[in-house]
Scaffold this active site. Structure first.
Site, mmCIF file in Angstrom:
data_model
loop_
_atom_site.group_PDB
_atom_site.id
_atom_site.type_symbol
_atom_site.label_atom_id
_atom_site.label_comp_id
_atom_site.label_asym_id
_atom_site.label_seq_id
_atom_site.Cartn_x
_atom_site.Cartn_y
_atom_site.Cartn_z
ATOM 1 N N ASP A 104 9.409 -1.592 29.592
ATOM 2 C CA ASP A 104 9.389 -2.560 31.181
ATOM 3 C C ASP A 104 10.037 -4.165 31.082
ATOM 4 O OD1 ASP A 104 8.057 -0.428 31.647
ATOM 5 O OD2 ASP A 104 6.022 -1.686 32.538
ATOM 6 N N ASP A 105 9.774 -4.531 32.040
ATOM 7 C CA ASP A 105 10.185 -5.836 31.871
ATOM 8 C C ASP A 105 11.595 -6.617 31.919
ATOM 9 O OD1 ASP A 105 7.764 -6.066 33.000
ATOM 10 O OD2 ASP A 105 7.514 -7.434 31.333
ATOM 11 N N HIS A 155 10.597 -1.631 38.619
ATOM 12 C CA HIS A 155 9.553 -2.738 38.471
ATOM 13 C C HIS A 155 9.004 -3.050 39.065
ATOM 14 C CE1 HIS A 155 6.356 -2.856 35.388
ATOM 15 N NE2 HIS A 155 7.121 -4.159 35.187
ATOM 16 N N HIS A 256 7.747 -3.715 25.691
ATOM 17 C CA HIS A 256 8.566 -4.245 26.397
ATOM 18 C C HIS A 256 10.421 -4.539 25.924
ATOM 19 C CE1 HIS A 256 5.025 -4.563 27.924
ATOM 20 N NE2 HIS A 256 5.034 -4.798 28.781
#
Length: 737
Positions: A104-105, A155, A256
């Site tokens: 993610d991110d 996202h 992440h």
């Protein structure tokens, strides 16, 4: 018989100057538009950059503890992959001994390439849920990601909790991220993971409608079974332990690759991959999980089929819009840091200028007002006062009446530059014995001044405008520095006479603070850039030696001043010689005047650019004056709008209170300088009450004027002299204030 009086019912033929002014106005309109567009582009770039960093529209709220009573039980207790088709929600679990590795991110320019290198080394596919703003800022990383066979999902664009957002905001977050993906890698995706989401059991009554709407739009929402919690930076061992599913269960595992310092993630990832493979696990993508659950038993799975399930080739409008977004962001990525550095330079320069002006102005005042100060023997010989006049019927009588009261012996030469309103006749009708009226065909102010210099009977000539009035003692004060044989010219103290209006009051503040305080500084530094056209005195031989008033520029006063410096003459400021001039009474006239001033100054500086290499005393202006004028009168004002733009930006999107305090502090410094300038000029402080409004309105206009002038200069435009409309409201002054 020929007459110059126009026939009734017929319009008078315009003069050469009027025709030139009309052509100039028509030519400048596109450049005004261009200057405004440049400023608008600057604002748009800043807003885009702020939006990319979630500073514009940023929402830090994260919902916790909400009820999930409206969420179906089969969703709350289901697998991590959620689809909604025709109002029917379906969840899919990851098969045993299978890991759907997700990140993610990202993308992050530091950590994501390291993650990709590890995955490539171990031949592990993964699904990256990307933040749209990061995609648009680092498109190359996303392209590499897709080329290596990984899968990408959305996202959101600004990493906000969608449960707080409107339907329009949710739609915008998705569409903008799709555009970013299209511009970066030429694809769109059907996968989505909400920021701050975890397992399906955490879906609540506020987020569930969001998932339903996105599912109906064709999105597959992805949650997690196992969270490495690597964002907590608990250590490599803990990250590997927390990311490991219980027993032999399959899992959607979260890491992440951005959002903070991820060195522990980088160290843990190889150990995790090796550990899970040692336990007999295989790695796949989210689409791979869906295909495994949907495909017949024993059917082979290929990486190409996995990617095709989630990715769509971007074509047509979305592709070109995506590329345009990525290109615009690339510009913002370069422009905003550059502008930030420029802002720092401008801020330091502005504060440095204020400090320098205060110190040198105080020193100048103390030196020139000491009891023992003297320029030398008192100058008592007569001087010639030259008044160039073009259609000055409203003002010429007041101008000549003020000169008639002079305490110093003078001859007055009115050079009528082809006026069509009876200016020459008015001057002659006054019957003043020391006034000579010289007529010439309309040729412009420099030609009129040169005509006056050639006709002058005395060795000192005073030049003034036809809309200006002198105090009785002005000429006497103005010529005293000529007792010093090194002085070739003297700048007087120009005051705004029509200061009762808002525009007049603004210009009054500018004249006292911006012009006369500057002149004190330049006087001490011996690099005075401009003798104001409203009040200046010259040695006749110096003017002739410099070639007279030139028509090469629109700022003949700046041009002759620099020429005198280069000829080795000293130019000084005489604060006690005051002239009262009629400032423009409308914003349109003010724009025209300042546009001509700033453009003419640029012309004069360019014309005398070789002064930078002049040697000896004649090169002092090039060594000191030229850099100061360029920095303080061109570069700093051109970039000064950055201060206002950044301040406004911060007020709206960052911290209103802190921004207001910063703006008030800057205004306080300017107010202090202005108050000191008013004290030196013995002006009344009540006009300073207009200063905050001046900073909000008048100053912005002056910035635009200068930007307009720079655009004209850079595009090779040629501006002509434009006559301002006068009212004659400035009479013989009774005193200051």
């Amino acid at each position: 018989m020929t007459t110059t009086t126009p026939h009734r019912g017929r319009r008078r033929a315009p003069t050469r100057m009027e025709r030139a002014a009309g052509r100039a106005a028509a030519l400048q309109r596109p450049r005004v538009v261009l200057a405004l567009l440049l400023l608008l582009a600057l604002v748009c770039v800043m807003l885009l950059d702020g939006y990319l960093r979630a500073e514009v529209g940023g929402d830090q709220r994260v919902r916790t503890g909400a009820s999930s009573s409206d969420v179906p039980d089969e969703v709350l207790d289901g697998g991590p992959i959620l689809t909604v088709r025709g109002g029917q929600a379906t969840t899919v679990s990851v098969p045993d001994k299978t890991i759907a590795l997700t990140f993610d991110d990202g993308p992050d320019p530091t950590w994501t390439p390291q993650v990709l290198a590890i995955l490539e080394k171990y031949d592990v596919p993964a699904t990256f849920f990307l933040v749209g703003s990061m995609v648009s800022r680092h498109p190359g990383i996303v392209a590499d990601m897709v080329d290596q066979g990984h899968e990408v999902g959305i996202h959101t664009f600004t990493h906000v909790d969608l449960s707080y957002q409107s339907d329009a905001r949710v739609r915008r977050e998705m569409e903008q991220t799709q555009l970013a993906l299209a511009g970066a890698a030429g694809i769109t995706t059907t996968l989505f993971r909400a920021p701050y989401s975890s397992q399906t059991g955490a879906i609540d009554n506020y987020s569930w409608p969001v998932y339903e709407r996105l599912g109906q739009d064709g999105y597959t929402s992805v949650f997690v079974d196992t969270d490495s919690d690597d964002w907590k930076r608990p250590g490599v061992t803990k990250i590997v332990q927390w990311a490991t599913p219980e027993k032999d269960e399959g899992a959607s595992v979260l890491f992440h690759d951005a959002g903070g310092e991820r060195s522990q993630t980088i160290a843990a990832l190889p150990r995790y991959i090796e550990k899970m493979r040692a336990k007999g696990y295989t790695f796949t993508t989210v689409s791979g999980v869906l295909e495994q659950q949907q495909a017949p038993a024993g059917a082979p799975q290929t990486q190409g089929s996995r990617l095709q399930a989630a990715h769509r080739e971007a074509t047509g409008t979305i592709l070109y819009e995506g590329k345009a977004l990525v290109a615009a962001v690339a510009v913002a990525e370069v422009a905003v840091p550059t502008l930030s550095v420029g802002l720092m330079v401008v801020g330091v320069a502005v504060l440095g200028r204020f400090g320098l002006m205060l110190v040198l102005a105080r020193r100048h005042h103390r030196l020139r007002n000491r009891r023992r100060f003297s320029w030398g023997p008192t100058v008592t010989r007569p001087v010639s006062v030259i008044v160039p006049a073009y259609n000055e019927k409203e003002c010429i009588a007041n101008t000549l009446d003020s000169l008639a009261r002079s305490t110093h012996p003078i001859e007055i030469i009115v050079v009528d530059d082809g006026s069509t309103d009876g200016t020459a006749e008015i001057a002659e009708s006054l019957g003043m014995p020391n006034v000579r009226v010289i007529r010439q065909a309309n040729a412009g102010k420099p030609a009129a001044l040169n005509h006056g210099v050639r006709s002058a009977r005395h060795d000192i000539v005073v030049m003034m405008d036809g809309d200006t009035v002198f105090e009785p003692d002005t000429v006497r004060q103005l010529v005293q520095p000529f007792s010093d044989p090194q002085v070739g010219a003297v700048a007087g103290n120009a005051k705004v006479g029509n200061r009762t209006t808002v525009i007049g009051a603004w210009q009054h503040i500018e004249y006292v603070m911006g012009f006369n305080l500057d002149r004190r500084m330049y006087d001490l530094l011996r690099c005075m850039p401009t003798i104001p056209g409203a009040i200046g005195a010259f040695r006749r031989e110096a003017v002739l030696q410099a070639g007279g008033m030139s028509e090469d520029t629109l700022a003949e006063d700046t041009d002759i001043t620099i020429a005198l410096h280069r000829a080795g003459w000293r130019v000084v400021y005489q604060e006690h010689a005051r002239a009262w001039t009629e400032a423009p009474g409308s914003l349109r006239q003010l724009w025209s005047q300042r546009y001509r001033w700033s453009y003419g100054t640029m012309q004069a500086l360019w014309k005398h650019r070789k002064s930078l290499t002049d040697k000896g005393p004649s090169g002092r202006f090039g060594r000191v004056g030229m850099p100061l004028v360029v920095l303080f009168q061109i570069v700093t004002p051109v970039f000064a709008p950055l201060i206002d733009v950044f301040t406004l930006y911060a007020m709206i999107f960052v911290d209103l209170r802190a921004s207001l305090l910063a703006w008030a502090a800057v205004l306080g410094v300017q107010l202090l300088c202005a108050a000191y300038a008013f004290r030196l000029d013995r002006e009344k402080y009540r006009y300073l009450l207009m200063m905050p409004l001046q900073q909000l309105a008048y100053r912005q206009m002056m910035y635009l004027v200068l930007i307009h002038s720079c655009v004209t200069a850079l595009t090779g435009g040629r501006l002509r002299w434009q006559k301002l409309k006068r009212t004659g409201e400035v009479g013989t002054p009774a005193g200051t204030g």
